[in-house]
Structure formats: structure tokens, C-alpha cells
Design an enzyme around this catalytic site. Sequence first.
Site, PDB file in Angstrom:
ATOM      1  N   GLY A 270       0.790  -1.224   0.000  1.00  0.00           N
ATOM      2  CA  GLY A 270       0.000   0.000   0.000  1.00  0.00           C
ATOM      3  C   GLY A 270       0.817   1.266   0.000  1.00  0.00           C
ATOM      4  N   GLU A 312       4.422  -6.406   0.419  1.00  0.00           N
ATOM      5  CA  GLU A 312       3.788  -6.629  -0.885  1.00  0.00           C
ATOM      6  C   GLU A 312       3.595  -5.316  -1.650  1.00  0.00           C
ATOM      7  OE1 GLU A 312       1.130 -10.384   0.798  1.00  0.00           O
ATOM      8  OE2 GLU A 312       0.195  -8.437   0.417  1.00  0.00           O
ATOM      9  N   GLY A 314       3.162  -2.938  -4.803  1.00  0.00           N
ATOM     10  CA  GLY A 314       2.703  -3.110  -6.184  1.00  0.00           C
ATOM     11  C   GLY A 314       2.707  -1.794  -6.912  1.00  0.00           C
ATOM     12  N   ARG A 315       1.855  -0.867  -6.439  1.00  0.00           N
ATOM     13  CA  ARG A 315       1.772   0.460  -7.036  1.00  0.00           C
ATOM     14  C   ARG A 315       3.141   1.152  -7.069  1.00  0.00           C
ATOM     15  NH1 ARG A 315      -2.852   3.818  -6.319  1.00  0.00           N
ATOM     16  NH2 ARG A 315      -3.419   2.374  -4.648  1.00  0.00           N
ATOM     17  N   ARG A 359      -9.844   4.909 -12.065  1.00  0.00           N
ATOM     18  CA  ARG A 359      -9.506   5.340 -10.710  1.00  0.00           C
ATOM     19  C   ARG A 359     -10.133   6.672 -10.306  1.00  0.00           C
ATOM     20  NH1 ARG A 359      -5.071   6.410  -8.929  1.00  0.00           N
ATOM     21  NH2 ARG A 359      -5.487   5.579  -6.840  1.00  0.00           N
ATOM     22  N   TYR A 363     -12.283   6.301  -7.000  1.00  0.00           N
ATOM     23  CA  TYR A 363     -11.618   6.745  -5.783  1.00  0.00           C
ATOM     24  C   TYR A 363     -11.405   8.253  -5.700  1.00  0.00           C
ATOM     25  CZ  TYR A 363     -10.224   1.809  -6.051  1.00  0.00           C
ATOM     26  OH  TYR A 363     -10.212   0.443  -6.174  1.00  0.00           O
ATOM     27  N   CYS A 390     -20.281   8.157 -22.098  1.00  0.00           N
ATOM     28  CA  CYS A 390     -21.547   8.819 -21.777  1.00  0.00           C
ATOM     29  C   CYS A 390     -21.803   8.790 -20.275  1.00  0.00           C
ATOM     30  CB  CYS A 390     -22.696   8.163 -22.552  1.00  0.00           C
ATOM     31  SG  CYS A 390     -22.653   8.542 -24.306  1.00  0.00           S
ATOM     32  N   GLU A 391     -20.917   9.410 -19.527  1.00  0.00           N
ATOM     33  CA  GLU A 391     -21.012   9.528 -18.079  1.00  0.00           C
ATOM     34  C   GLU A 391     -20.435  10.880 -17.676  1.00  0.00           C
ATOM     35  OE1 GLU A 391     -22.264   7.511 -15.812  1.00  0.00           O
ATOM     36  OE2 GLU A 391     -22.651   5.748 -17.071  1.00  0.00           O
ATOM     37  N   TYR A 420      -3.113  -0.174 -11.634  1.00  0.00           N
ATOM     38  CA  TYR A 420      -4.575  -0.204 -11.488  1.00  0.00           C
ATOM     39  C   TYR A 420      -5.345   0.440 -12.634  1.00  0.00           C
ATOM     40  CZ  TYR A 420      -3.372  -1.717  -6.825  1.00  0.00           C
ATOM     41  OH  TYR A 420      -2.845  -2.422  -5.776  1.00  0.00           O
TER      42      TYR A 420
END
Length: 470
Positions: A270, A312, A314-315, A359, A363, A390-391, A420
Site C-alpha cells: 500500500g 507486498e 505493487g503500485r 480510478r 476513488y 456517456c457519463e 490499477y
Amino acid sequence: MPASPLAPAWLEPPADPNALAAGVWPASTVRDADGALRIAGIAAPELARTYGTPVLIIDEQEVRRRAASAVRAFEDAASRHGTQARVYYAGKAFLSTEIARWVTAEGMRVDVCTGGELAVALAAGVRPGLIGFHGNNKSVAELEDAVAAGVGAIVLDSDIELERLAAITARADRTQSVLVRVNSGVHAETHHFLATAHEDQKFGFALEDAERIVARIRSVPTLAFAGLHCHIGSQIFGTAGFHESAARLLAVHERLLAGGEVPLLNLGGGFGIAYTSADQATPLEELAEGIVEVVADECAARGIPIPVVAFEPGRSIVGTAGVTLYEIGTLKDVTVETDAAPAVRRYVSVDGGMSDNARPALYDAQFSARLAARRGAGDPQLVRVVGRHCESGDVVVDAEYLPSDLAPGDLLAVPATGAYCQPLSSNYNHVPRPPVVAVRDGAARVIVRGESIADLLARDAGLDHTEGDR
């Protein structure tokens, strides 16, 4: 120039809207004499011409450098405190066979959380013993495949999963090493969907249940208890949350020693990265030393051996290595009433959006942007980069200052998209997913093929039937 009243407080107008913020881009990124961005020696316009847009560019050397640095940082910190470290690449950030080969070549293990991710890691040639298997709802088939493959550790997430695995290992007559995921109750200072160690969520066991679960594991001849696991969240800066979480886990760890060995403590990942000029990511070396030191101090205070520690990331390995290239399609100035006076927000529409970067919608994630094929002219102007879907929530970069001479056809680069974005990509509005192109030493190659409209139609079973058949 003064800040726009529509800009968030953290976003300062830049002196030069062409400048590249330190720490946000791959280290190889520069502007050449023509004003174009170059990543690993290749000009962004050349990449766009060759592979189209949108396209996700991954700097291979940046991934490798960060992987090697993470392994070195945690192993060195552990060695200074008399123990060892295991460093897993969190595959959920972005996993492909090439990514798996890069990180394992630099000394990392691989963490997966589905049968699909396990298949990718194995297809890449990752040794099964170097794989950890997470997930809150692993199926019987996935657990059977993991046991058959000989994965190094399975992280148990529920009583049901424990009993499933006990039955599977008994049938297979194989002993499987397991960790127990627990919730330390520490709340990461991040978006609530990214905080994963609080009590009211789907992952893991309550801390007070750990001793009961471990006792059950130790009663199963084909399960080998390896230790506790905890993950407090994602995109975390600083070490305070890790310190508190480690202290709480070690209190349980100490009690578990009365019933047998507890060789490992996995504190998850994280670790945050810089997405904008306002972000100050904590160096991994500082994180590693700070976290391992608190583990060592807690163990010393309790008079217990220091376990092997595992992490761990990752990002922090792949995130900064990625840059997405888009082409600008339309621009639209919208007048917005404010308390002071009306202000203008420029909407810049690009040829991708939430289908290749979900993302911001998920988030409220913030990103940066820069012109990629030239230096812009004119004063910095506040823009919102939006996608083609269309959002109304289809936002790529919520707020950024870019040169005022933006025009349709300009190439736009959004950095820090290596983590991600591709894994969360979709075909919303039947938009094909873009390719992923690795760059290194002036050469480029596709590592994940993009899709075409023909690919999307090929999945539509309605085209397998003629009108007469219906």
C-alpha cells in the site's frame, strides 16, 4: 498568475505549464529540442503514430529499478535488525507475463489473488514456491489449482476457506503453508474504499479470532501455519499506520508462540506514489527501515525472536513507470458561478477515459497531464481532462493547468498510470481496451495487445446465428 477560483487548494498555477513535476514521471522522461516528450529515448509522437491512442507506455527499466530497490531496501533493513525479508510484487496493480518476469528477475516474489493471476504468473515461469495467493472468495477449483501447483503460501481469509483447504490438502495428501489474514483495526489515511484493515469490511479475520483460527490450522496435519498477514490500505504516505498495525499484530504473534512456531509476519503493502506535484511519496528505504525497526523494537520489548518479515508493494513498483498517451478531440469552455465572480473551466475531451482509467471515478483519484508532442504557448489555463464515455463522471484529470493554446489533435500525456489502470479497464460503451507498450533503451514492443471493434464483435454470440435461425 493568480489561481483559478475553481482550482483545488493544493493545485498551484505553474510558472511553466510544460514543466514535468519531479517524481511523477518515469526517470527517463525528458522534453527534446522539438518540445516532445521522450520516454526511454522514444518520442511520444512516434509511439502514438505506431500504436495509436490511447496507449499505455510502460518504462521497463523504471519497473526493474523500483523492483530491485524495494528488494534491497527491505532486505537491508531486515538484515540490520537480525532477520530476513521477503518482498512480493502485488500482481493486482498490473500483471502480465512480462511484468512478472521483470520483477522476479530483480529478486521479487509474486502475490496473486485469483486463478487468472495465478495462471499468468505460472505462464511467465514464476517458480510456484515464490507465489503467494490472496483473495476473500477463492473457489474450490482455484484452491485445488494452487495446491497442485505448489504455491508457496495461501492466505486464509475465512473459516469456510480454511475448511475447504483442509479437505483439498487431505485429498491431495499434500501439506500447504498458510498465513492468516487479520484486521488490525488500523485505519489507513486514504479513501475509505482503499482502507482495508478496519473491522467492517470483507477481508480477513477479526484480530481477536486469530488464536482460534490458528489452533484449528495447527490441528490439520496437511496445513502448516506460517504466520499472520495484515494489509492496512493503499496509497499510504508515512509509516505511522504500519507502526501501530505491527504493534497490534505482534501482541497476537507473541501469544501464538505458546502453541508453536510463528516464522513469518506479513505487513502487506500500500505504499503511495506521487500522482501530482503536491504528492510527496515516502522513499521505500525510509519505509523499510521505519517498519522493520518497530517490529524489532516490539519483539525486543516482548522478549521474542524477530520473525521473517514480508511486504507486498505493487503500485510503488509499476505505478510511476506508466504514462498514457491520448489525443485531444474537442475543447469546451464552461462558465461557472463562484462566490467571487464567474470563472471559466476548460473541458478537454480525449479519446479514452474511464474505460482505460477508472480510478478517478472509483476513488476520486487525482492525476496530472502535460502536452506530449510540443511545448505549449500562452498562460497556464485551468482544465478538466475528460473522456469520451456517456457519463458525467468520466473524468481523467479533475484539475490541471495546461497551456492556453491547446487544440484538437494535440497529444496529451497522463503520468503515473502504470498501476490499477490496465487491470481495471473495461469495454464500457463498446470502447476497445488500448495496448500496453514497453519501452527500453530506445526500443518499443507490445506486451499486452490492444483490442479492435472486431474483437468486441467476436464475443457477441448473437452474431453466431442468422435471422432465420431465430
